[in-house]
Scaffold this motif. Sequence first.
Motif, short mmCIF file in Angstrom:
data_model
loop_
_atom_site.label_atom_id
_atom_site.label_comp_id
_atom_site.label_asym_id
_atom_site.label_seq_id
_atom_site.Cartn_x
_atom_site.Cartn_y
_atom_site.Cartn_z
N VAL A 190 7.60 -29.91 30.73
CA VAL A 190 8.19 -28.62 31.09
C VAL A 190 8.93 -28.82 32.40
O VAL A 190 8.34 -29.26 33.38
CB VAL A 190 7.11 -27.51 31.25
CG1 VAL A 190 7.75 -26.19 31.63
CG2 VAL A 190 6.28 -27.38 29.98
N PRO A 191 10.23 -28.52 32.42
CA PRO A 191 11.00 -28.69 33.66
C PRO A 191 10.36 -27.92 34.81
O PRO A 191 9.82 -26.82 34.62
CB PRO A 191 12.38 -28.12 33.33
CG PRO A 191 12.46 -28.17 31.84
CD PRO A 191 11.06 -27.99 31.35
N SER A 192 10.41 -28.47 36.00
CA SER A 192 9.76 -27.84 37.16
C SER A 192 10.56 -26.67 37.73
O SER A 192 10.01 -25.81 38.39
CB SER A 192 9.51 -28.88 38.25
OG SER A 192 10.74 -29.47 38.64
N ASP B 228 18.32 -27.41 34.01
CA ASP B 228 19.62 -27.78 34.55
C ASP B 228 19.56 -29.22 35.08
O ASP B 228 18.62 -29.60 35.76
CB ASP B 228 20.04 -26.85 35.69
CG ASP B 228 20.52 -25.50 35.17
OD1 ASP B 228 20.84 -25.41 33.98
OD2 ASP B 228 20.57 -24.55 35.97
N GLY B 229 20.56 -30.00 34.73
CA GLY B 229 20.61 -31.38 35.19
C GLY B 229 19.87 -32.35 34.28
O GLY B 229 19.90 -33.55 34.50
N LEU B 230 19.16 -31.84 33.27
CA LEU B 230 18.44 -32.70 32.34
C LEU B 230 19.07 -32.58 30.95
O LEU B 230 19.47 -31.49 30.54
CB LEU B 230 16.97 -32.29 32.23
CG LEU B 230 16.12 -32.43 33.48
CD1 LEU B 230 14.74 -31.81 33.25
CD2 LEU B 230 15.98 -33.89 33.86
N ASP C 100 16.58 -36.75 28.07
CA ASP C 100 15.72 -36.91 29.26
C ASP C 100 14.34 -36.27 29.02
O ASP C 100 13.30 -36.86 29.33
CB ASP C 100 16.34 -36.24 30.49
CG ASP C 100 17.63 -36.86 30.95
OD1 ASP C 100 17.84 -38.07 30.71
OD2 ASP C 100 18.44 -36.12 31.55
N MET C 101 14.35 -35.06 28.48
CA MET C 101 13.10 -34.33 28.29
C MET C 101 12.23 -34.95 27.21
O MET C 101 11.01 -35.11 27.38
CB MET C 101 13.40 -32.86 28.00
CG MET C 101 14.05 -32.16 29.18
SD MET C 101 14.31 -30.40 28.93
CE MET C 101 15.66 -30.40 27.78
#
Length: 157
Positions: A11-13, A46-48, A52-53
């Motif tokens: 989960v993105p931070s 954003d940015g991923l 990447d995930m």
Amino acid sequence: MLRLRKVAPFVPSCRVPIADLPIGLSTQELRLFTRFLGLDRIASADGLTVLDMLLAAGEDALAGADRANVRYLIHAHTTQHVAPAGLRLVDALREKLGLTSTRSFSMSQQSCVTALYALKVARSLLGSEPAGSTALVVVGEKVLSAPFQHIPETTVQ
């Protein structure tokens, strides 16, 4: 019988207030999401990229595992398109995870139950493999178009 060895979420931070999203929430919908459902903020990637995930989750799931035993890499997702045409997302993921002898594919079209259906498919495929064979099921996507960011009264992404 299917047995889950590890569940590894990513989960993105970064978190953003849903009130700040440019998706045209009505006052009533904002109240529904924030007060009733408790969704003041949502994760933002954003940015991923989706690669990447999925790579982060896949690496975590495979930590300590013998990658030679992974016979299948299955990417389950809800929306039809998760990457630009020609990217070959699952092939890139397989390569980056070092799963050189693994067969890989994506599946969708079952809406929100695609991930559960992927487990059923994995169980079926592994039935004809040698003992100790495993499958890696990765689930996820990144919203690529505005219509999927907001489905009135049900979804904010």
